[in-house]
Scaffold this motif. Sequence first.
Motif, PDB file in Angstrom:
ATOM      1  N   ALA A   9       1.187  -1.145   0.053  1.00 54.91           N
ATOM      2  CA  ALA A   9       0.207   0.207  -0.263  1.00 54.91           C
ATOM      3  C   ALA A   9       1.167   0.986  -0.061  1.00 54.91           C
ATOM      4  CB  ALA A   9      -1.043   0.191   0.937  1.00 54.91           C
ATOM      5  N   ILE A  10       1.462   1.039   0.664  1.00 57.83           N
ATOM      6  CA  ILE A  10       2.727   2.314   0.800  1.00 57.83           C
ATOM      7  C   ILE A  10       3.719   2.579  -0.647  1.00 57.83           C
ATOM      8  CG2 ILE A  10       4.447   3.710   2.276  1.00 57.83           C
ATOM      9  CD1 ILE A  10       3.435   1.985   4.453  1.00 57.83           C
ATOM     10  N   ARG A  11       3.840   2.220  -0.698  1.00 56.32           N
ATOM     11  CA  ARG A  11       4.407   1.690  -2.400  1.00 56.32           C
ATOM     12  C   ARG A  11       3.529   2.147  -3.722  1.00 56.32           C
ATOM     13  NH1 ARG A  11       4.488  -0.732  -6.367  1.00 56.32           N
ATOM     14  NH2 ARG A  11       3.355  -3.028  -5.651  1.00 56.32           N
ATOM     15  N   SER A  12       2.954   1.984  -3.209  1.00 52.78           N
ATOM     16  CA  SER A  12       1.713   2.437  -4.597  1.00 52.78           C
ATOM     17  C   SER A  12       1.130   3.577  -4.416  1.00 52.78           C
ATOM     18  CB  SER A  12      -0.023   1.624  -4.136  1.00 52.78           C
ATOM     19  OG  SER A  12       0.579   0.038  -4.944  1.00 52.78           O
ATOM     20  N   LYS A  13       0.196   3.567  -3.117  1.00 56.41           N
ATOM     21  CA  LYS A  13       0.454   4.991  -2.587  1.00 56.41           C
ATOM     22  C   LYS A  13       1.770   6.292  -2.718  1.00 56.41           C
ATOM     23  CE  LYS A  13      -1.294   8.170   1.007  1.00 56.41           C
ATOM     24  NZ  LYS A  13      -1.356   8.746   2.470  1.00 56.41           N
ATOM     25  N   ASP A  14       2.963   6.105  -2.892  1.00 52.84           N
ATOM     26  CA  ASP A  14       4.004   6.627  -3.064  1.00 52.84           C
ATOM     27  C   ASP A  14       4.509   6.520  -4.633  1.00 52.84           C
ATOM     28  OD1 ASP A  14       6.335   8.485  -2.110  1.00 52.84           O
ATOM     29  OD2 ASP A  14       7.689   6.672  -2.644  1.00 52.84           O
ATOM     30  N   GLY A  15       3.673   6.230  -5.400  1.00 51.85           N
ATOM     31  CA  GLY A  15       4.290   5.883  -7.470  1.00 51.85           C
ATOM     32  C   GLY A  15       4.984   4.958  -7.125  1.00 51.85           C
ATOM     33  N   GLN A  16       5.640   4.332  -6.621  1.00 50.13           N
ATOM     34  CA  GLN A  16       6.524   4.029  -6.614  1.00 50.13           C
ATOM     35  C   GLN A  16       6.497   2.420  -7.388  1.00 50.13           C
ATOM     36  OE1 GLN A  16      10.800   3.391  -4.404  1.00 50.13           O
ATOM     37  NE2 GLN A  16       9.224   4.775  -2.768  1.00 50.13           N
ATOM     38  N   SER A  17       7.588   2.551  -8.024  1.00 52.80           N
ATOM     39  CA  SER A  17       7.487   1.078  -9.077  1.00 52.80           C
ATOM     40  C   SER A  17       8.055  -0.253  -8.277  1.00 52.80           C
ATOM     41  CB  SER A  17       8.261   0.877 -10.359  1.00 52.80           C
ATOM     42  OG  SER A  17       9.169   0.539 -10.576  1.00 52.80           O
ATOM     43  N   LYS A  18       7.893  -1.444  -8.263  1.00 50.87           N
ATOM     44  CA  LYS A  18       8.545  -2.758  -7.821  1.00 50.87           C
ATOM     45  C   LYS A  18       9.630  -2.475  -8.124  1.00 50.87           C
ATOM     46  CE  LYS A  18       4.426  -5.727  -7.186  1.00 50.87           C
ATOM     47  NZ  LYS A  18       4.266  -6.843  -8.098  1.00 50.87           N
ATOM     48  N   ASP A  34       8.784 -11.538  -4.366  1.00 51.26           N
ATOM     49  CA  ASP A  34       8.172 -12.277  -3.736  1.00 51.26           C
ATOM     50  C   ASP A  34       8.025 -11.936  -2.525  1.00 51.26           C
ATOM     51  OD1 ASP A  34       8.664 -14.869  -6.156  1.00 51.26           O
ATOM     52  OD2 ASP A  34      11.272 -15.237  -4.555  1.00 51.26           O
ATOM     53  N   ILE A  35       8.535 -11.314  -2.019  1.00 54.94           N
ATOM     54  CA  ILE A  35       7.772 -10.275  -0.492  1.00 54.94           C
ATOM     55  C   ILE A  35       6.806 -10.019  -0.389  1.00 54.94           C
ATOM     56  CG2 ILE A  35       8.620  -8.951   1.244  1.00 54.94           C
ATOM     57  CD1 ILE A  35      11.450  -8.696   0.889  1.00 54.94           C
ATOM     58  N   GLU A  36       6.258  -9.207  -1.647  1.00 54.53           N
ATOM     59  CA  GLU A  36       4.465  -8.626  -1.512  1.00 54.53           C
ATOM     60  C   GLU A  36       3.989  -9.818  -1.872  1.00 54.53           C
ATOM     61  OE1 GLU A  36       4.033  -5.381  -4.396  1.00 54.53           O
ATOM     62  OE2 GLU A  36       5.244  -3.899  -2.734  1.00 54.53           O
ATOM     63  N   ALA A  37       4.091 -10.624  -2.377  1.00 51.95           N
ATOM     64  CA  ALA A  37       3.952 -12.228  -2.715  1.00 51.95           C
ATOM     65  C   ALA A  37       2.995 -12.747  -1.922  1.00 51.95           C
ATOM     66  CB  ALA A  37       3.924 -12.968  -4.280  1.00 51.95           C
ATOM     67  N   GLY A  38       3.872 -13.083  -0.420  1.00 51.82           N
ATOM     68  CA  GLY A  38       4.245 -13.785   0.374  1.00 51.82           C
ATOM     69  C   GLY A  38       4.689 -15.033   0.437  1.00 51.82           C
ATOM     70  N   ARG A  39       5.646 -14.861  -0.810  1.00 52.53           N
ATOM     71  CA  ARG A  39       6.636 -16.542  -0.999  1.00 52.53           C
ATOM     72  C   ARG A  39       7.834 -16.629  -0.124  1.00 52.53           C
ATOM     73  NH1 ARG A  39       4.521 -15.431  -6.024  1.00 52.53           N
ATOM     74  NH2 ARG A  39       6.359 -14.364  -6.628  1.00 52.53           N
ATOM     75  N   ARG A  40       7.843 -15.133   0.238  1.00 50.47           N
ATOM     76  CA  ARG A  40       9.467 -15.451   1.105  1.00 50.47           C
ATOM     77  C   ARG A  40       9.172 -13.437   1.691  1.00 50.47           C
ATOM     78  NH1 ARG A  40      14.672 -15.132  -2.774  1.00 50.47           N
ATOM     79  NH2 ARG A  40      15.782 -15.003  -0.389  1.00 50.47           N
ATOM     80  N   GLY A  41      10.334 -14.338   2.988  1.00 50.71           N
ATOM     81  CA  GLY A  41      10.001 -13.599   4.179  1.00 50.71           C
ATOM     82  C   GLY A  41      11.281 -12.698   3.929  1.00 50.71           C
ATOM     83  N   CYS A  42      11.633 -11.474   5.038  1.00 51.17           N
ATOM     84  CA  CYS A  42      13.216 -10.631   5.209  1.00 51.17           C
ATOM     85  C   CYS A  42      13.442 -10.418   6.671  1.00 51.17           C
ATOM     86  CB  CYS A  42      13.130  -9.616   4.292  1.00 51.17           C
ATOM     87  SG  CYS A  42      11.352  -8.571   3.731  1.00 51.17           S
ATOM     88  N   ARG A  43      14.928 -10.847   5.969  1.00 44.38           N
ATOM     89  CA  ARG A  43      15.845 -10.013   7.421  1.00 44.38           C
ATOM     90  C   ARG A  43      14.999  -8.833   8.427  1.00 44.38           C
ATOM     91  NH1 ARG A  43      20.700 -13.697   7.872  1.00 44.38           N
ATOM     92  NH2 ARG A  43      20.199 -15.230   7.330  1.00 44.38           N
ATOM     93  N   PRO A  44      15.737  -8.605   9.331  1.00 45.70           N
ATOM     94  CA  PRO A  44      15.424  -7.210  10.140  1.00 45.70           C
ATOM     95  C   PRO A  44      16.534  -6.412   9.193  1.00 45.70           C
ATOM     96  CG  PRO A  44      14.996  -8.928  11.730  1.00 45.70           C
ATOM     97  CD  PRO A  44      15.950  -9.198  10.193  1.00 45.70           C
ATOM     98  N   ALA A  45      17.156  -5.922   8.707  1.00 42.92           N
ATOM     99  CA  ALA A  45      18.038  -5.299   7.977  1.00 42.92           C
ATOM    100  C   ALA A  45      17.333  -5.097   6.514  1.00 42.92           C
ATOM    101  CB  ALA A  45      19.392  -6.318   8.003  1.00 42.92           C
ATOM    102  N   VAL A  46      16.976  -6.254   6.447  1.00 38.79           N
ATOM    103  CA  VAL A  46      15.978  -5.776   4.531  1.00 38.79           C
ATOM    104  C   VAL A  46      14.875  -5.133   5.118  1.00 38.79           C
ATOM    105  CG1 VAL A  46      14.858  -7.315   2.943  1.00 38.79           C
ATOM    106  CG2 VAL A  46      17.232  -7.811   3.569  1.00 38.79           C
ATOM    107  N   ILE A  47      14.082  -4.992   5.997  1.00 36.04           N
ATOM    108  CA  ILE A  47      12.583  -3.979   6.664  1.00 36.04           C
ATOM    109  C   ILE A  47      13.807  -2.994   6.652  1.00 36.04           C
ATOM    110  CG2 ILE A  47      10.922  -4.413   7.889  1.00 36.04           C
ATOM    111  CD1 ILE A  47      11.482  -7.020   8.589  1.00 36.04           C
ATOM    112  N   ALA A  48      14.610  -2.957   6.808  1.00 43.30           N
ATOM    113  CA  ALA A  48      14.888  -0.729   7.378  1.00 43.30           C
ATOM    114  C   ALA A  48      15.007  -0.715   6.338  1.00 43.30           C
ATOM    115  CB  ALA A  48      16.263  -1.265   8.653  1.00 43.30           C
TER     116      ALA A  48
END
Length: 71
Positions: A9-18, A34-48
């Motif tokens: 939602a934030i990415r879309s609202k910001d107008g950024q493409s994947k 894969d993250i957005e599709a829920g197929r993969r998680g990510c580490r805290p560093a990637v979230i940051a």
Amino acid sequence: MINVAALTAIRSKDGQSKKELAHRAGISLQYLCDIEAGRRGCRPAVIARLAEALNVPKSAIEIPCNNIHAA
């Protein structure tokens, strides 16, 4: 743990493409897809890095650990 709905939602609202977000966060486009599709998680560093690329606090796209089992 990442909040996929908030990230998308934030990415879309910001107008950024994947592709743009992946580049700004320093991850591959496939990994972001894969993250957005829920197929993969990510580490805290990637979230940051994703939060920084979206110019939002990490808490805006993160599910606190104490809320994971609340559902």
